[in-house]
Design an enzyme around this catalytic site. Sequence first.
Site, short mmCIF file in Angstrom:
data_model
loop_
_atom_site.label_atom_id
_atom_site.label_comp_id
_atom_site.label_asym_id
_atom_site.label_seq_id
_atom_site.Cartn_x
_atom_site.Cartn_y
_atom_site.Cartn_z
N GLY A 1 0.81 -1.21 0.00
CA GLY A 1 0.00 0.00 0.00
C GLY A 1 0.84 1.26 0.00
NE ARG B 1 5.46 -8.02 1.95
CZ ARG B 1 5.75 -7.19 2.93
NH1 ARG B 1 5.21 -7.36 4.11
NH2 ARG B 1 6.55 -6.16 2.74
CG ASP C 1 0.07 -8.59 6.38
OD1 ASP C 1 -0.44 -9.25 7.30
OD2 ASP C 1 0.22 -7.36 6.43
CG ASN C 2 3.61 -7.45 8.66
OD1 ASN C 2 3.60 -6.95 7.53
ND2 ASN C 2 2.98 -6.88 9.67
P1 AMP Z 1 1.49 -3.08 8.16
O1 AMP Z 1 0.64 -3.10 9.39
O2 AMP Z 1 2.45 -1.90 8.10
O3 AMP Z 1 2.18 -4.36 7.89
O4 AMP Z 1 0.50 -2.79 6.95
C1 AMP Z 1 -0.63 -3.56 6.67
C2 AMP Z 1 -1.19 -3.16 5.33
O5 AMP Z 1 -1.54 -1.77 5.33
C3 AMP Z 1 -0.24 -3.33 4.15
O6 AMP Z 1 -1.00 -3.68 3.02
C4 AMP Z 1 0.36 -1.95 4.00
O7 AMP Z 1 0.84 -1.70 2.69
C5 AMP Z 1 -0.84 -1.08 4.31
N1 AMP Z 1 -0.44 0.24 4.79
C6 AMP Z 1 0.11 0.55 5.98
N2 AMP Z 1 0.34 1.88 6.07
C7 AMP Z 1 -0.08 2.43 4.90
C8 AMP Z 1 -0.10 3.76 4.37
N3 AMP Z 1 0.31 4.80 5.07
N4 AMP Z 1 -0.60 3.92 3.12
C9 AMP Z 1 -1.05 2.87 2.41
N5 AMP Z 1 -1.06 1.61 2.85
C10 AMP Z 1 -0.58 1.38 4.08
MG MG Z 2 3.22 -5.11 6.50
#
Ligand code: AMP
Ligand code: MG
Length: 519
Positions: free
Chosen positions: A103, A201, A271-272
């Site tokens: 994202g 992932r 996803d992580n």
């Molecule tokens: P995370 O919790 O950082 O692993 O993110 C979970 C999901 O949310 C993933 O698909 C990220 O790409 C998306 N994501 C997190 N922060 C943002 C952001 N600021 N803009 C767009 N997508 C985000």
């Molecule tokens: Mg992530």
Amino acid sequence: MRSLQFDNRFVRELPGDPEPSPHVRQVHGACYSRVMPTPVREPRLIAWSPEMASALGFDEADVRSPEFAQVFGGNALLPGMEPYAACYGGHQFGNWAGQLGDGRAITLGEAVNAKGERYELQLKGAGKTPYSRTADGRAVLRSSIREFLCSEAMHHLGIPTTRALCIVGTGEDVIRDMFYDGHPRAEPGAVVCRVAPSFIRFGNFEIFSARGDEQLLAQLVDFTIARDFPELGGTTETRRTEWFHTVCERTARLMAEWMRVGFVHGVMNTDNMSILGLTIDYGPYGWIDNFDPDWTPNTTDASGRRYRFGNQPGIGQWNLWQLGNALYPAFGSVEPLQEGLDRYAVVYARERERTLAGKLGLTMFHEGDSELVDTLHTLLARAEVDMTIFFRGLADVDLQQPSIEPVREAFYNEALLERESAAFADWLARYAARALQDGVPPELRRERMNAANPCYVLRNYLAQEAIDAAEQGDNALILELLDVMRRPYEDQPGRERFAAKRPDWARQRAGCSMLSCSS
Ligand code: AMP
Ligand code: MG
């Protein structure tokens, strides 16, 4: 810099999304969407990793050139770069979350250096993609500093991880509500260039399985094996089996390593989880100060504490179980998948014993040693003892005359030290008797223990101090911390303050003991 070679196999060999626009949508039948980084107002280099730069063949003049900040801030491309965002899904906090995807991460390309090593270069915070959902595609400086410093620190600790090349400030503000409590504020924005052989992932496989796209699932499996596990041979079937077993083993080893050094990832959603067994996606992670298996840095997870320190090995297996379920259509039978999960348990137990033996300076872990370890862990938690300082100090305990002196510094609370000192004296006596049985010369024992017990870890409050200074325009502490973390197992005279206990002010401070997913 312009001579860096690219070989973009992911976009060349896998199907992409035909739709060229970056608008937010569900993407079907494709592993990625081509998307350009959104340019930023004023890209400015904040910090860079000399090791990573040199692995990519960049010299200091390259890094300091204006073009470098342009490229790694997302305003320009080098010849051969083909930017894309990957499509993936994931289980978040135990529930299937559907399509997630990159994202705010955009891969620029797969660089291949002079040695033939493959490095995917990925910008985090580079702007919106089809996977941005309702978010802005950006990242704040504080979380970018945390990711940059911690991935390099992990690498130097010898723990598998994605790396970081640099942080570029964007000159633009980003609005974040840090604790999701209705107090949004403008914060400086930044972009981190992170680097890994592959950013695939568990969720990249889960999404196709969830959608019943078995053909694309199988294609991604075979691509991953061919590109990222070239050592695996044999028929398609044996390769796939070996591959899943390898993923299980690597994940097991990674969990044992996190437990060895007191790292808490904080958001172990599928996803992580890296298919290469790397630490990936540094968000609300933290380091254990006072030993506490129930601690989590992530306020978003405060109620269930799913991703607390002591739960990580179990979650690693739960995540592999989800991956195994997703992969089932490509295997056609459960046995190879079940074997992989069993392998995880065996390898984790073995690696845990190996790392514990290292931490205690024992040649081998024996039957009865579990009880010794369990008692120690109970004591460390009950008496609020600093994990890193305790184990580092344990190497200095004289086995002939064990005493609490070499570990006294590790106690946070005088009253608890007082209350528990007899229990510690008793434990130290038992430990000394056990360690003496190995007959290892004292110098060798100390050397072994110091190789297993780091002196310097990226304590939460240290990263926060660097962030506070950087938000005022002073990047010196980022650079100093990066340098300290380069040799975590060596005592570095003059740098004792970076090995010190968490100060009292940091106990309940945002960014130090409390972090959220907002980044
Ligand atoms: P995370 O919790 O950082 O692993 O993110 C979970 C999901 O949310 C993933 O698909 C990220 O790409 C998306 N994501 C997190 N922060 C943002 C952001 N600021 N803009 C767009 N997508 C985000
Ligand atoms: Mg992530």
